[in-house]
Design an enzyme around this catalytic site. Structure first.
Site, PDB file in Angstrom:
ATOM      1  N   GLU A  74      65.961  -9.935  66.964  1.00 47.62           N
ATOM      2  CA  GLU A  74      64.816  -9.904  67.875  1.00 47.62           C
ATOM      3  C   GLU A  74      63.798  -8.841  67.449  1.00 47.62           C
ATOM      4  OE1 GLU A  74      68.305 -11.603  70.159  1.00 47.62           O
ATOM      5  OE2 GLU A  74      68.011  -9.968  68.744  1.00 47.62           O
ATOM      6  N   LYS A 100      70.240 -15.933  60.349  1.00 44.65           N
ATOM      7  CA  LYS A 100      71.167 -15.489  59.303  1.00 44.65           C
ATOM      8  C   LYS A 100      72.339 -16.453  59.288  1.00 44.65           C
ATOM      9  CE  LYS A 100      73.128 -11.703  62.111  1.00 44.65           C
ATOM     10  NZ  LYS A 100      73.431 -10.275  62.092  1.00 44.65           N
TER      11      LYS A 100
END
Length: 135
Positions: A74, A100
């Protein structure tokens, strides 16, 4: 006329994550970036002054992502979105998705990720330093 640009599948190697192993060993991160540009009457003039260079957007996103280690996706995504808005005056909004594919989770997962959207007006708001605590 409202124009948006998209960059999909930008992959870099980075050292972000909650755990020290992620920040020392690193892993691949994939970014999808979209932005809306300031309104123009037309693009028929074929003038680059009415748009942004995609290679410059990519270079700036990679530069920001490699400038420091982030614990959360974030924070990484928001920092890139804000940085793009600051760097490119023609951008009105920036949306950055970060994923990821090797999260330290004990289950089979293709990838984990987030998406952050910021407008130019969001740059004028001072961040709130309070944190929400959840159980």
């Amino acid at each position: 006329m409202r124009t948006s640009i998209t960059i999909t599948g930008l992959t870099t190697y980075g050292y972000h994550g909650l755990f020290e192993e992620e920040r020392s060993l690193g892993q691949r991160f994939t970014f999808d970036i979209s932005a809306t540009l300031r309104e123009v009457r037309t693009h028929r003039s074929d003038d680059l002054d009415c748009s942004v260079r995609y290679d410059a957007v990519v270079d700036e996103a990679v530069r920001i992502a490699s400038s420091r280690k982030f614990q959360t996706l974030e924070a990484l995504g928001e920092t890139i979105a804000a940085g793009l808005l600051r760097r490119f005056a023609l951008m009105e909004t920036a949306t950055v998705a970060v994923a990821k594919s090797s999260p330290p989770i004990a289950h089979t997962i293709e990838r984990v990720g987030i998406q952050i959207s910021l407008g130019r007006v969001d740059l004028e708001i001072e961040p709130d330093n309070t944190r929400m605590v959840t159980a």
